[in-house]
Design a protein around this motif. Structure first.
Motif, PDB file in Angstrom:
ATOM      1  N   UNK A   1      -6.936  -3.019  -8.056  1.00 56.90           N
ATOM      2  CA  UNK A   1      -6.886  -1.990  -7.027  1.00 56.90           C
ATOM      3  C   UNK A   1      -6.456  -2.584  -5.691  1.00 56.90           C
ATOM      4  N   UNK A   2      -7.041  -3.699  -5.312  1.00 55.67           N
ATOM      5  CA  UNK A   2      -6.709  -4.325  -4.031  1.00 55.67           C
ATOM      6  C   UNK A   2      -5.264  -4.797  -4.022  1.00 55.67           C
ATOM      7  N   UNK A   3      -4.833  -5.473  -5.095  1.00 54.28           N
ATOM      8  CA  UNK A   3      -3.450  -5.948  -5.190  1.00 54.28           C
ATOM      9  C   UNK A   3      -2.488  -4.766  -5.170  1.00 54.28           C
ATOM     10  N   UNK A   4      -2.826  -3.705  -5.866  1.00 54.89           N
ATOM     11  CA  UNK A   4      -1.968  -2.524  -5.909  1.00 54.89           C
ATOM     12  C   UNK A   4      -1.839  -1.831  -4.558  1.00 54.89           C
ATOM     13  N   UNK A   5      -2.928  -1.702  -3.837  1.00 58.32           N
ATOM     14  CA  UNK A   5      -2.892  -1.038  -2.533  1.00 58.32           C
ATOM     15  C   UNK A   5      -2.116  -1.883  -1.528  1.00 58.32           C
ATOM     16  N   UNK A   6      -2.414  -3.180  -1.475  1.00 58.01           N
ATOM     17  CA  UNK A   6      -1.661  -4.053  -0.573  1.00 58.01           C
ATOM     18  C   UNK A   6      -0.195  -4.094  -1.004  1.00 58.01           C
ATOM     19  N   UNK A   7       0.033  -4.119  -2.306  1.00 57.43           N
ATOM     20  CA  UNK A   7       1.399  -4.089  -2.826  1.00 57.43           C
ATOM     21  C   UNK A   7       2.137  -2.817  -2.454  1.00 57.43           C
ATOM     22  N   UNK A   8       1.439  -1.693  -2.431  1.00 57.73           N
ATOM     23  CA  UNK A   8       2.054  -0.436  -2.029  1.00 57.73           C
ATOM     24  C   UNK A   8       2.512  -0.471  -0.583  1.00 57.73           C
ATOM     25  N   UNK A   9       1.675  -1.018   0.274  1.00 58.83           N
ATOM     26  CA  UNK A   9       2.032  -1.143   1.690  1.00 58.83           C
ATOM     27  C   UNK A   9       3.198  -2.110   1.850  1.00 58.83           C
ATOM     28  N   UNK A  10       3.101  -3.263   1.185  1.00 57.72           N
ATOM     29  CA  UNK A  10       4.159  -4.265   1.271  1.00 57.72           C
ATOM     30  C   UNK A  10       5.467  -3.740   0.679  1.00 57.72           C
ATOM     31  N   UNK A  11       5.386  -3.081  -0.459  1.00 61.94           N
ATOM     32  CA  UNK A  11       6.572  -2.509  -1.086  1.00 61.94           C
ATOM     33  C   UNK A  11       7.209  -1.438  -0.225  1.00 61.94           C
ATOM     34  N   UNK A  12       6.396  -0.584   0.380  1.00 63.02           N
ATOM     35  CA  UNK A  12       6.930   0.444   1.281  1.00 63.02           C
ATOM     36  C   UNK A  12       7.631  -0.171   2.472  1.00 63.02           C
ATOM     37  N   UNK A  13       7.058  -1.234   3.004  1.00 62.93           N
ATOM     38  CA  UNK A  13       7.675  -1.925   4.133  1.00 62.93           C
ATOM     39  C   UNK A  13       8.991  -2.569   3.722  1.00 62.93           C
ATOM     40  N   UNK A  14       8.982  -3.255   2.567  1.00 65.43           N
ATOM     41  CA  UNK A  14      10.208  -3.902   2.090  1.00 65.43           C
ATOM     42  C   UNK A  14      11.291  -2.887   1.762  1.00 65.43           C
ATOM     43  N   UNK A  15      10.923  -1.807   1.105  1.00 63.75           N
ATOM     44  CA  UNK A  15      11.895  -0.765   0.786  1.00 63.75           C
ATOM     45  C   UNK A  15      12.452  -0.147   2.059  1.00 63.75           C
ATOM     46  N   UNK A  16      11.599   0.025   3.069  1.00 69.09           N
ATOM     47  CA  UNK A  16      12.047   0.566   4.350  1.00 69.09           C
ATOM     48  C   UNK A  16      13.042  -0.351   5.041  1.00 69.09           C
ATOM     49  N   UNK A  17      12.854  -1.659   4.892  1.00 74.25           N
ATOM     50  CA  UNK A  17      13.785  -2.616   5.500  1.00 74.25           C
ATOM     51  C   UNK A  17      15.199  -2.491   4.942  1.00 74.25           C
ATOM     52  N   UNK A  18      15.298  -2.226   3.651  1.00 77.42           N
ATOM     53  CA  UNK A  18      16.614  -2.116   3.026  1.00 77.42           C
ATOM     54  C   UNK A  18      17.102  -0.671   2.922  1.00 77.42           C
ATOM     55  N   UNK A  19      16.318   0.272   3.425  1.00 80.96           N
ATOM     56  CA  UNK A  19      16.733   1.669   3.474  1.00 80.96           C
ATOM     57  C   UNK A  19      16.541   2.436   2.183  1.00 80.96           C
ATOM     58  N   UNK A  20      15.642   1.989   1.325  1.00 84.92           N
ATOM     59  CA  UNK A  20      15.371   2.686   0.069  1.00 84.92           C
ATOM     60  C   UNK A  20      14.136   3.565   0.245  1.00 84.92           C
ATOM     61  N   UNK A  21      14.237   4.796  -0.204  1.00 88.05           N
ATOM     62  CA  UNK A  21      13.067   5.677  -0.199  1.00 88.05           C
ATOM     63  C   UNK A  21      12.773   6.091  -1.635  1.00 88.05           C
ATOM     64  N   UNK A  22      11.521   6.081  -1.993  1.00 81.75           N
ATOM     65  CA  UNK A  22      11.100   6.469  -3.332  1.00 81.75           C
ATOM     66  C   UNK A  22      10.048   7.556  -3.192  1.00 81.75           C
ATOM     67  N   UNK A  23      10.272   8.680  -3.829  1.00 83.53           N
ATOM     68  CA  UNK A  23       9.335   9.786  -3.734  1.00 83.53           C
ATOM     69  C   UNK A  23       8.668  10.081  -5.062  1.00 83.53           C
ATOM     70  N   UNK A  24       7.599  10.800  -5.005  1.00 82.57           N
ATOM     71  CA  UNK A  24       6.884  11.191  -6.206  1.00 82.57           C
ATOM     72  C   UNK A  24       5.986  10.093  -6.734  1.00 82.57           C
ATOM     73  N   UNK A  25       5.343  10.400  -7.825  1.00 80.46           N
ATOM     74  CA  UNK A  25       4.402   9.457  -8.419  1.00 80.46           C
ATOM     75  C   UNK A  25       5.129   8.242  -8.988  1.00 80.46           C
ATOM     76  N   UNK A  26       6.232   8.459  -9.675  1.00 78.70           N
ATOM     77  CA  UNK A  26       6.986   7.351 -10.263  1.00 78.70           C
ATOM     78  C   UNK A  26       7.549   6.454  -9.167  1.00 78.70           C
ATOM     79  N   UNK A  27       8.092   7.040  -8.116  1.00 81.24           N
ATOM     80  CA  UNK A  27       8.615   6.251  -6.999  1.00 81.24           C
ATOM     81  C   UNK A  27       7.527   5.448  -6.316  1.00 81.24           C
ATOM     82  N   UNK A  28       6.363   6.051  -6.149  1.00 81.49           N
ATOM     83  CA  UNK A  28       5.229   5.337  -5.554  1.00 81.49           C
ATOM     84  C   UNK A  28       4.777   4.187  -6.439  1.00 81.49           C
TER      85      UNK A  28
END
Length: 83
Positions: free
Chosen positions: A32-59
């Motif tokens: 749970x902890x790795x996944x939550x921190x990973x979600x924040x980190x992944x969102x930040x990294x995806x934002x840096x390269x301009x990728x947006x992922x929506x929905x449950x699968x994208x999240x």
């Protein structure tokens, strides 16, 4: 209800990242902890390269990518400190 989805996605992405990086999960709480921190980190990294992922699968994909990067960084740091 969305809070429950964050927790479920966090657990699932932590588990998947644990399987990919180390061959096994870490247990419910650590996943749970790795996944939550990973979600924040992944969102930040995806934002840096301009990728947006929506929905449950994208999240889930965003969280897994972030969790894998997190575990990779932790692995490098633990090897450099000798643990």
């Amino acid at each position: 209800m969305s809070f429950i989805w964050y927790i479920l996605i966090g657990i699932a992405s932590g588990f998947v990242a644990g399987k990919l990086m180390r061959g096994g999960g870490f247990g419910l709480v650590v996943n749970l902890i790795v996944g939550i921190i990973g979600g924040v980190l992944g969102g930040w990294l995806f934002g840096l390269v301009g990728i947006t992922a929506g929905g449950i699968i994208g999240s889930l994909i965003t969280s897994v990518v972030g969790a894998v990067v997190l575990l990779w960084i932790v692995g490098i740091l633990s090897r450099s400190t000798g643990h």
